[in-house]
Motif scaffolding. Structure first.
Motif, short mmCIF file in Angstrom:
data_model
loop_
_atom_site.label_atom_id
_atom_site.label_comp_id
_atom_site.label_asym_id
_atom_site.label_seq_id
_atom_site.Cartn_x
_atom_site.Cartn_y
_atom_site.Cartn_z
N UNK A 1 0.82 -1.22 0.00
CA UNK A 1 0.00 0.00 0.00
C UNK A 1 0.85 1.26 0.00
N UNK A 2 1.97 1.22 0.70
CA UNK A 2 2.85 2.39 0.71
C UNK A 2 3.41 2.67 -0.69
N UNK A 3 3.59 1.61 -1.46
CA UNK A 3 4.06 1.79 -2.84
C UNK A 3 2.92 2.25 -3.74
N UNK A 4 1.81 1.53 -3.71
CA UNK A 4 0.72 1.81 -4.64
C UNK A 4 -0.03 3.09 -4.31
N UNK A 5 -0.18 3.39 -3.03
CA UNK A 5 -1.06 4.48 -2.62
C UNK A 5 -0.33 5.74 -2.18
N UNK A 6 0.98 5.79 -2.35
CA UNK A 6 1.72 6.94 -1.82
C UNK A 6 1.27 8.25 -2.45
N UNK A 7 1.13 8.28 -3.78
CA UNK A 7 0.72 9.52 -4.44
C UNK A 7 -0.71 9.89 -4.06
N UNK A 8 -1.58 8.89 -3.99
CA UNK A 8 -2.97 9.14 -3.59
C UNK A 8 -3.02 9.70 -2.17
N UNK A 9 -2.31 9.08 -1.24
CA UNK A 9 -2.37 9.51 0.15
C UNK A 9 -1.84 10.92 0.32
N UNK A 10 -0.80 11.28 -0.42
CA UNK A 10 -0.28 12.65 -0.33
C UNK A 10 -1.35 13.65 -0.76
N UNK A 11 -2.01 13.36 -1.88
CA UNK A 11 -3.07 14.25 -2.36
C UNK A 11 -4.26 14.25 -1.41
N UNK A 12 -4.66 13.07 -0.95
CA UNK A 12 -5.83 12.97 -0.10
C UNK A 12 -5.62 13.64 1.26
N UNK A 13 -4.44 13.49 1.82
CA UNK A 13 -4.17 14.12 3.12
C UNK A 13 -4.07 15.63 2.99
N UNK A 14 -3.42 16.11 1.93
CA UNK A 14 -3.29 17.55 1.76
C UNK A 14 -4.63 18.22 1.45
N UNK A 15 -5.43 17.59 0.59
CA UNK A 15 -6.67 18.22 0.16
C UNK A 15 -7.85 17.93 1.07
N UNK A 16 -7.85 16.74 1.70
CA UNK A 16 -9.03 16.29 2.44
C UNK A 16 -8.80 16.06 3.93
N UNK A 17 -7.57 16.15 4.41
CA UNK A 17 -7.35 15.76 5.80
C UNK A 17 -7.74 14.31 6.02
N UNK A 18 -7.40 13.48 5.06
CA UNK A 18 -7.84 12.08 4.96
C UNK A 18 -7.32 11.26 6.14
N UNK A 19 -8.20 10.43 6.74
CA UNK A 19 -7.86 9.63 7.92
C UNK A 19 -8.20 8.17 7.67
N UNK A 20 -7.31 7.27 8.09
CA UNK A 20 -7.55 5.82 8.00
C UNK A 20 -8.33 5.35 9.23
#
Length: 300
Positions: free
Chosen positions: A262-281
């Motif tokens: 997941x760290x490999x596949x989702x790294x770009x998504x998580x960066x965008x999601x956390x910056x734009x959405x305050x995304x939480x797991x």
């Protein structure tokens, strides 16, 4: 597009394991909060042969160690955390309509676990979205938890998936609801021609891990989908994504590999999601992430 496989039992994969687990005395103890995560993990390991004989996919066994001891408490705690963030009004919003009865799975199996369906149902009941889009909707099972409350709130939903076989199943299930549109297309192509704006987007898409574009392999597709839908989201729109798993308390080394992938596949998504959405797991069985779009400027 939740991963699907054909098994002797169609529908939610947990329904295959549930009868085996419910026969175990430890299952009731787990639900009563009397077993630790490590104790429950050992119970699942001991029951593995019976669970596999029932038709449960062997590779999915470790996820049974993550099923919440008290799903209702988990959902209430998640909604309470979202309320502290100002995303929902409070943790006590009850669904105005129940899950769709008689849902036809069309011979398919889904990896949406019970608390993940109930969480989306409660979240939608609290948010009252007017326009919702599901990207990678598969045959619509996860959406089926949300649709009754979307319709009750005079909202509309669009389900997008490029697989015509699953789109036909979804179309049949939602044929009585004109508020639901099923689109058989790639999300990027559909969104490039779409003039709508949305206040809720639900992601559950995946491509083969041997896809020729390394950036799109597996859940790597999420970043591309989020980039495509972002111009169509209102400020304050909510993002919900399945298979967001970066933390685990089971102690099973299987999840070390999942987290590394997941760290490999989702790294770009998580960066965008956390910056734009305050995304939480959040710690559901397969992991669900939730966030709210802060502003169009912060997502640029």
């Amino acid at each position: 597009m939740t991963d699907g496989l054909l098994t002797p039992i169609e529908g939610p994969v947990f329904d295959i394991a549930r009868p085996v687990l419910e026969r175990l005395p430890a299952y009731a103890r787990r639900n009563a909060g009397a077993l630790s995560n490590s104790q429950w993990a050992r119970v699942v390991d001991q029951a593995r042969p019976a669970i596999v004989r029932a038709g449960f996919p062997p590779h999915e066994i470790p996820f049974l160690k993550r099923i919440p001891a008290n799903p209702e408490r988990l959902i209430t705690n998640i909604l309470a955390d979202l309320a502290r963030q100002g995303l929902v009004a409070g943790p006590d919003a009850a669904p105005t309509s129940g899950h769709m009865p008689g849902f036809n799975h069309g011979g398919r199996t889904t990896f949406i676990y019970p608390e993940e369906g109930a969480l989306l149902e409660r979240l939608v009941a609290s948010l009252g979205p007017r326009r919702t889009i599901f990207l990678g909707s598969y045959y619509g099972y996860w959406a089926s938890f949300a649709v009754p409350n979307i319709v009750a709130g005079v909202g509309r939903a669009i389900l997008v998936d490029p697989d015509p076989a699953v789109a036909r199943i979804a179309q049949a299930n939602f044929s009585a609801q004109p508020e639901v549109e099923v689109v058989c297309d790639t999300a990027e192509r559909y969104l490039s021609q779409c003039a709508d704006t949305f206040d809720l987007v639900v992601l559950d898409a995946e491509l083969p891990r041997d896809h020729p574009d390394p950036a799109l392999r597996g859940k790597g597709l999420y970043c591309r989908l989020l980039q495509a839908v972002l111009p169509h989201l209102r400020t304050g729109a909510v993002l919900v994504a399945h298979n967001i798993l970066f933390n685990d308390q089971t102690g099973d080394p299987f999840f070390d590999e999942v987290i590394a992938r997941n760290r490999t596949e989702l790294s770009a998504f998580m960066e965008l999601a956390k910056n734009a959405f305050g995304f939480v797991e959040y710690q559901t069985t397969e992991g669900v992430g939730i966030g709210q779009l802060r502003s169009k400027a912060s997502s640029a």
